[in-house]
Scaffold this motif. Structure first.
Motif, short mmCIF file in Angstrom:
data_model
loop_
_atom_site.label_atom_id
_atom_site.label_comp_id
_atom_site.label_asym_id
_atom_site.label_seq_id
_atom_site.Cartn_x
_atom_site.Cartn_y
_atom_site.Cartn_z
N VAL A 405 0.82 -1.21 0.00
CA VAL A 405 0.00 0.00 0.00
C VAL A 405 0.86 1.27 0.00
O VAL A 405 0.71 2.14 -0.86
CB VAL A 405 -0.97 0.00 1.20
N GLY A 406 1.76 1.35 0.99
CA GLY A 406 2.57 2.56 1.10
C GLY A 406 3.46 2.76 -0.10
O GLY A 406 3.57 3.86 -0.63
N GLU A 407 4.11 1.69 -0.55
CA GLU A 407 5.01 1.82 -1.69
C GLU A 407 4.24 2.26 -2.93
O GLU A 407 4.71 3.12 -3.69
CB GLU A 407 5.70 0.48 -1.97
N PHE A 408 3.09 1.69 -3.13
CA PHE A 408 2.25 2.03 -4.28
C PHE A 408 1.90 3.52 -4.24
O PHE A 408 2.05 4.24 -5.23
CB PHE A 408 1.00 1.16 -4.23
N MET A 409 1.46 3.98 -3.07
CA MET A 409 1.07 5.39 -2.95
C MET A 409 2.25 6.31 -3.20
O MET A 409 2.14 7.33 -3.89
CB MET A 409 0.49 5.66 -1.56
N VAL A 410 3.40 5.95 -2.65
CA VAL A 410 4.56 6.82 -2.80
C VAL A 410 5.03 6.82 -4.26
O VAL A 410 5.38 7.87 -4.81
CB VAL A 410 5.70 6.39 -1.85
N ILE A 411 4.99 5.67 -4.93
CA ILE A 411 5.39 5.64 -6.34
C ILE A 411 4.43 6.49 -7.17
O ILE A 411 4.85 7.28 -8.02
CB ILE A 411 5.46 4.20 -6.86
N LEU A 412 3.14 6.35 -6.89
CA LEU A 412 2.16 7.15 -7.63
C LEU A 412 2.40 8.65 -7.43
O LEU A 412 2.33 9.44 -8.38
CB LEU A 412 0.74 6.79 -7.15
N ALA A 413 2.69 9.03 -6.18
CA ALA A 413 2.92 10.45 -5.89
C ALA A 413 4.21 10.92 -6.53
O ALA A 413 4.27 11.99 -7.14
CB ALA A 413 2.95 10.67 -4.38
N PHE A 415 5.78 9.88 -9.08
CA PHE A 415 5.74 9.98 -10.54
C PHE A 415 5.34 11.39 -10.97
O PHE A 415 5.80 11.89 -11.99
CB PHE A 415 4.76 8.96 -11.11
N ARG A 416 4.48 12.03 -10.19
CA ARG A 416 4.05 13.38 -10.54
C ARG A 416 5.19 14.37 -10.48
O ARG A 416 5.20 15.37 -11.19
CB ARG A 416 2.95 13.85 -9.58
N ALA A 417 6.14 14.10 -9.59
CA ALA A 417 7.25 15.03 -9.45
C ALA A 417 8.27 14.82 -10.56
O ALA A 417 8.72 15.77 -11.18
CB ALA A 417 7.90 14.86 -8.09
N ASP A 418 8.62 13.58 -10.79
CA ASP A 418 9.65 13.30 -11.79
C ASP A 418 9.64 11.83 -12.13
O ASP A 418 9.62 10.98 -11.23
CB ASP A 418 11.03 13.69 -11.23
N PHE A 419 9.66 11.55 -13.42
CA PHE A 419 9.68 10.17 -13.86
C PHE A 419 10.84 9.40 -13.25
O PHE A 419 10.70 8.28 -12.80
CB PHE A 419 9.76 10.11 -15.39
N TRP A 420 12.01 10.04 -13.24
CA TRP A 420 13.21 9.31 -12.79
C TRP A 420 13.21 9.06 -11.30
O TRP A 420 13.78 8.06 -10.84
CB TRP A 420 14.48 10.05 -13.23
N TYR A 421 12.59 9.93 -10.50
CA TYR A 421 12.44 9.63 -9.08
C TYR A 421 11.63 8.34 -8.93
O TYR A 421 11.99 7.43 -8.17
CB TYR A 421 11.68 10.74 -8.34
N ALA A 422 10.50 8.30 -9.66
CA ALA A 422 9.64 7.12 -9.55
C ALA A 422 10.36 5.88 -10.07
O ALA A 422 10.25 4.79 -9.51
CB ALA A 422 8.36 7.34 -10.34
N PHE A 423 11.15 6.09 -11.12
CA PHE A 423 11.91 4.98 -11.71
C PHE A 423 12.84 4.38 -10.66
O PHE A 423 12.85 3.17 -10.43
CB PHE A 423 12.70 5.52 -12.90
N LEU A 424 13.60 5.24 -9.99
CA LEU A 424 14.54 4.73 -8.99
C LEU A 424 13.80 4.12 -7.81
O LEU A 424 14.20 3.07 -7.28
CB LEU A 424 15.47 5.85 -8.51
N ALA A 425 12.71 4.77 -7.39
CA ALA A 425 11.96 4.23 -6.25
C ALA A 425 11.41 2.85 -6.60
O ALA A 425 11.43 1.94 -5.77
CB ALA A 425 10.83 5.18 -5.87
N ALA A 426 10.92 2.70 -7.83
CA ALA A 426 10.28 1.44 -8.20
C ALA A 426 11.27 0.29 -8.32
O ALA A 426 10.87 -0.87 -8.36
CB ALA A 426 9.51 1.60 -9.50
N THR A 427 12.58 0.59 -8.35
CA THR A 427 13.54 -0.52 -8.38
C THR A 427 13.38 -1.40 -7.15
O THR A 427 13.84 -2.54 -7.15
CB THR A 427 15.00 -0.03 -8.42
#
Lengths: 516, 664
Positions: A405-413, A415-427
């Motif tokens: 749940v938390g990881e999903f929410m943080v990745i969704l959030a 992504f709005r800031a920067d694709f690459w932030y979400a990319f690294l987080a999703a690793t």
């Protein structure tokens, strides 16, 4: 009527006084004192339930407020209250403590009443940290927390406990002295130690940056964030099982809580200016620590590193708000980021607590934490294997468990800031699965590794109870996170509004760096 | 209807819980009765739902079950979307699952032999297996019936979890627990893309709900996103989602897990790794057709990946000797065909092949399992031969499955595969010509490897050892009944469903195709009934290539093999370097093992030893501790303990202070 009862005072002092009583009664009748300790822990949990059941989720201010003068000459008050951020963390504390008491039941043979008493005192202090609204009261609880933990690791810890305790103590103490200076500085500005007064205190940019850095040192060590994380693996390795559980499940959350209660609302301009630093450190925690966790040979170290990586999501979610506003011109998604970080903290409390209990189960039987000493445990301990795989999957963020749940929410959030932030987080999807499942493969699965494994006994009823309840909690939040999120969001929405308003003296504009 | 849909989903879950938690108490019969009752109910209701859609013009259902979470104004629901595409998937999944449940009674009957003595895991393994396959059915239904991206991801990962548990079911085997971890991690690489795609949808559409997203999609047809210097949003979203599909549906280069997944018991190879789970990616892309239609780049990517998988994975099937691995590579190749169909915007053809393939491939796997039972778990086709005499039902049904697989005219696979090749032929996206060539030659390869296996197993002289040979016999009815039940649709389902599915657009609004991308209309324009379609197909190159493959296989492994039993090995030896490349599977496994697994560990060790231990702990933490210690060591000399030293220091200090105050 119920709301006027001093519930918070009860939840803080019941375990502390109970703990003192348990210690005072000594080890002469340890069976009795253990039972008393358990009753105190359960009563404390029950006493904390009204905080949740009668919580007014629509109200964004403080609830269950208790306010009395403590040291009038300095304006220090006994000032307590909870909102949607602190209330879930208090419940997590009172909930987890029960299992720590149960987990120590048979395996702690050296001075068991002191052990139980230390944890009860610890519980009360941690609730105090989460509910204190007076800065000095907060600091009092904050530092007091070190003492029982120092004793728990130092007395019931492993062979290298002296190094670990000193490292733990100095690291965290080093962080907090700067916080004390910042608090005192603000007292002179606001003429009050009330944290809520600090929230509305106008501060110049230089002051904000210095205060932000002081808080960062204190909270980053607790979380812990890269690069001030190295105390945690050592502390975990040497701590007894219960100590590890409390450390991972609750103490780390105090750092995250600090960011929400102090850094963001008190220094919004500095937070907006320095958010890049926090985001960078958070992403390093996810990726760098993910790789480091992969190669650990000691189960506790591996889970400790896994905790650091997961806490990276927490700080990422908390500080993504400014990037979102800068990128999209709207704060949509910011609430989800902070809520996601909060859910991640609660969830990590269950999962990491359970994983440390699992290691404890093995350690109690084999007296080793080395992965290489195991193999094929499921052949002799099928129930243990089932729980281990379940919690491993939860740790890897499998949907349907709270870890997702938390990881999903943080990745969704993010992504709005920067694709690459979400990319690294999703690793983390790959890395967390890799380090967790590789450990499971080597410990749980496979042919029976050696004679000691062949002689293992499966979980006893107490262990099944412990892990079973935590598994149920992990599933409950994974299947229906709505109640938890609903309780937190009004407070978080309020916070998101708050951090976008500049606190520079005379300014009513949005935070400087957010202006186009 | 909502209650019926809920029952369809929850009945298998209930079965799984009963068999999983109370397996020890209710015993084997209790466990398989409970799970079969659950899946049976689910299958019966699913078929009923499908029949409502076919004959009663059942309206679509799209509604929430409960609100999972509301955060930041965004609603996350658990809910169902049941339209014709879903109904078709539900019926396929539950029917194959029911067959596999039945079959498992026979296949796992002597599972105790698969566990070492004294292993407690072996005690209730039979019950546990039933629990897992029912849990899988639940997860798969959640996936196909979802009406939103979040629940789709839940089902997606849940089937991955069950796949993990089942590949590693025989957990004392090193190869099994290596394969299951590999499967999970490779799938996670796909999911990594998938979740980023979902995050992009969340950001630009503000919703997880299919209907809302699809309705809004055309607005974003020209939106650019500042990634890689600016790309089309729809292309980015579709490729990210498709990366997820590449993991689950095992497309190159994320295919590496599927052959290894054969370590799991054969019933799950049939159910999960052939008929249903691996087709989730195909289903997902078909479901997302309103998005994929907006990006020609993504469609082109999908088509090329599919065609490459179809051809090159089929080639590897030629050199495999493990009966299950031949079928596994065939599955990879067929998944490539389906994917290529999606890339050509022939979603209906992809889904059609998904369905026919589910029947004939489940059949082939279960037949392979039947052979494996008879062979006492020897899976090497070089040790088989002549089994048609002792296993008539297995033989005939395997022949039916093989004919369907090679697209023999009239069999179900013919209609679906021919439609795919035809659609790709008419597609205009970049790479379609290349794809058409690969898929056509692929038909030859398919026939060759399928009948190589078929002849080596069922014809020729028996090559097994004397003990095995004397014990050979047909498998019990719980095994053969599912074979027969799957053989029937393997023959007929294509004939009966080709017209509604491909010509009359039965799937309707479940699939969206832009008029200019519509490659299936050519088929519809020239439609004169099934017989004409067959005759038309028999005039096209793919048919002759397939027949060529069949003829060559017959010549080598039926005729020549009779004279020279070593012909197989001799041919492979003559093809030296080619065989080598195929046996190494193009080096994917070695590469992954060295670069990703080895590199990851190496990087981890490096970061840990230089970063954490040397720099942070060594230099900073312990370094500052040592520095403090060192300074203290120096300062300690001031504390001499001599009174006169202190007295002098005090006097100097006092003088100093006085000077300061006076001076100020």
């Amino acid at each position: 009527m119920l709301a006027e009862f001093p519930w918070l005072t009860l939840v803080i002092w019941l375990p502390i006084l109970g703990g003192v009583a348990v210690i005072a009664s000594g080890d002469g009748r340890s069976e009795l004192t253990k039972r008393v300790a358990l009753i105190v822990a359960v009563l404390t949990f029950v006493a904390s339930l009204p905080l949740w059941l009668n919580f007014d989720a629509g109200y964004t201010g403080m609830q269950y407020v208790e306010r009395a003068s403590w040291i009038p000459s300095l304006g220090i008050e006994y000032y307590l209250g909870v909102d949607g951020i602190s209330m879930p963390l208090i419940l997590l504390t009172t909930f987890i403590t029960i299992f720590v008491i149960i987990a120590g039941w048979d395996v702690i043979t050296y001075r068991p009443s002191y052990y139980m008493g230390a944890f009860l005192i610890m519980e009360g202090i941690m609730v105090g940290v989460f509910s204190a609204l007076d800065a000095i009261l907060f600091y009092f609880f904050w530092e007091a927390m070190l003492i029982p933990m120092f004793i728990i690791i130092g007395v019931w810890g492993g062979p290298n406990r002296v190094y670990a305790t000193i490292k733990f103590f100095l690291y965290t103490f080093f962080g907090s002295v700067f916080m004390l200076i910042a608090l005192i500085y603000m007292y002179f500005q606001a003429d009050s130690f009330s944290i809520l007064d600090f929230h509305t205190l106008p501060l110049g940019m230089t002051a904000q940056v210095l205060i932000f850095v002081a808080f960062l040192l204190a909270f980053a060590v607790k979380v812990p964030m890269f690069p001030v994380h190295t105390w945690l693996p050592d502390a975990h390795v040497e701590a007894p099982t219960g100590g590890s559980v409390i450390l991972a499940a609750i103490m780390l959350k105090i750092g995250g809580y600090g960011f929400l209660r102090f850094s963001l609302p008190i220094t919004p301009d500095a937070s907006a200016a320095l958010d890049g630093l926090i985001i960078a450190l958070s992403l390093i925690a996810v990726v760098y620590i993910g790789f480091v966790a992969l190669v650990q040979q000691d189960m506790k170290k591996l889970i400790a590193y896994s905790s650091i990586a997961h806490m990276g999501f927490v700080t990422l979610g908390f500080f993504i708000v400014f990037s979102i506003v800068r990128q999209t011109g709207s704060d949509e998604g910011a609430v989800m980021g902070i809520s996601g970080g909060m859910v991640q903290m609660i969830s990590h409390g269950f999962i990491s607590g359970a994983l440390f209990l699992c290691v404890g189960v093995l350690y109690d039987r084999m007296h080793s934490r080395q992965i290489a000493d195991y193999g094929g445990v499921i052949n002799t301990m099928p129930w243990f294997g089932a729980f281990a795989v379940f919690f491993a999957m939860a740790n890897a963020g499998l949907p349907g468990t709270s870890g997702f749940v938390g990881e999903f929410m943080v990745i969704l959030a993010t992504f709005r800031a920067d694709f690459w932030y979400a990319f690294l987080a999703a690793t983390t999807l790959i890395l967390a699965a890799a380090f967790t499942l590789w450990m499971v493969k080597r410990v749980v699965f496979g042919p029976v590794g050696n004679d000691k494994v062949a002689a293992l006994q499966d979980l006893n009823r107490r262990e099944v109870l412990n892990l079973g309840v935590l598994a149920a909690a992990t599933l409950a939040i994974g299947i229906w996170p709505k109640p938890l999120v609903d309780v937190m969001e009004p407070t978080i929405e309020n916070l998101v509004q708050q951090v976008q308003v500049s606190k520079l003296p005379g300014s009513t504009d949005p935070v400087a760096s957010l202006q186009p | 209807m909502e209650n019926i849909y809920l029952t369809i989903v929850l009945a298998p879950l209930a079965g799984a819980i009963i068999a999983g938690f109370f397996g020890g108490k209710i015993g084997r019969t209790g466990a398989h009765s409970a799970t079969i009752a659950g899946v049976g109910l689910s299958a019966a209701l699913s078929l009923w739902v499908l029949s409502r859609f076919i004959w009663h013009d059942q309206p679509n259902f799209n509604g929430p079950v409960y609100t999972w979470m509301v955060s930041d104004g965004m609603h996350f629901e658990i809910g169902f979307l049941v339209d014709r595409l879903t109904a078709l998937m539900m019926a396929t999944v539950t029917f194959v699952s029911l067959m596999v449940h039945l079959y498992t009674i026979g296949y796992m009957a002597d599972d105790a032999h698969n566990w070492p003595d004294g292993a407690l895991t072996g005690k209730n393994s039979y019950q546990r297996f039933f629990s897992y396959i029912s849990l899988f059915t639940f997860s798969m239904l959640m996936l196909v019936m979802s009406n939103n991206f979040m629940q789709l991801f839940f089902g997606w990962e849940a089937v991955g979890l069950v796949s993990y548990l089942l590949i590693g079911f025989w957990s004392t085997r090193e190869s099994a627990i290596f394969a299951n971890m590999k499967a999970f991690l490779v799938n996670r690489v796909g999911d990594f893309g998938f979740i980023l795609g979902i995050a992009a949808i969340g950001m630009y559409f503000g919703s997880m709900d299919y209907a809302e997203v699809f309705a809004k999609a055309p607005e974003h047809a020209d939106t650019q996103i500042a990634v890689f210097g600016g790309v089309s949003l729809m292309t980015l979203i579709c490729i990210l989602l498709f990366i997820g599909a590449m993991g689950k549906s095992a497309q190159v280069p994320l295919h590496v897990w599927l052959p290894d997944s054969m370590e799991g018991p054969t019933p799950i190879s049939a159910l999960i790794h052939a008929a249903t789970m691996v087709t989730a990616g195909i289903f997902m892309v078909a479901r997302m057709s309103p998005l994929f239609e907006l990006s020609t780049t993504a469609l082109s990517f999908v088509l090329i990946v599919g065609a490459v998988t179809a051809f090159f994975m089929g080639l590897i099937g030629l050199v495999q000797n493990d009966i299950k691995r031949v079928v596994a590579y065939s599955t990879l190749s067929q998944l490539g065909y389906m994917t290529a169909a999606l890339g050509a915007s022939a979603y209906a053809a992809g889904v059609f092949h998904l369905m026919t393939h589910a029947f004939f491939k489940a059949l082939l796997f279960l037949a392979a399992g039947s052979v494996i039972i008879a062979m006492h778990h020897d899976q090497d086709i070089r040790n088989m031969g002549g089994l048609r005499k002792v296993m008539p039902i297995t033989w005939i049904t395997a022949l039916i499955g093989s004919l369907a697989l090679i697209a023999f005219p009239g069999f179900s696979g013919f209609f679906s595969k021919d439609a795919i090749i035809e659609a790709v032929h008419h597609s205009d996206v970049f790479g379609a010509g290349f794809g058409w060539v690969l898929l056509s030659i692929g038909a030859f390869v398919t026939a060759l490897y399928s009948f190589r296996m078929y002849y080596l197993v069922f014809h020729g002289q028996p090559r097994m050892d004397e003990h095995t040979r004397s014990h050979l016999h047909e498998t019990p009815w719980v095994v053969t009944v599912p074979l027969i039940a799957l053989a029937i649709p393997s023959i007929f389902i294509g004939w009966y469903t080709v017209e509604p599915l491909l010509i009359n657009n039965w799937l309707g609004d479940a699939i969206y195709v832009k008029p200019e991308n519509d490659t299936l209309h050519v088929l519809a324009d020239h439609w004169h009934g099934q017989t004409a379609f067959i005759l038309h197909g028999m005039a096209a190159p793919p048919f002759w290539l397939a027949m060529g493959g069949l003829a060559l296989a017959t010549a080598i492994w039926l005729v020549l093999h009779r004279r020279n039993p070593n012909i197989d090995a001799e041919i492979l030896a003559k093809a030296g370097p080619v065989t080598q490349v195929l046996e190494n599977k193009y080096g994917f496994d070695d590469f992954n093992q060295k670069v990703f697994a080895g590199g990851g560990r190496g990087l981890g060790n490096m970061l840990w030893s230089t970063g954490d231990r040397t720099l942070i702990d060594g230099a900073v933490v312990n370094g500052s501790a040592r520095l403090v210690g060192h300074l203290a060591g120096i300062l300690r000399h001031l504390q001499t303990g001599y009174l006169y030293h202190y007295a002098i220091a005090m006097i100097i200090g006092l003088a100093g202070l006085l000077t300061v105050f006076v001076a100020l």
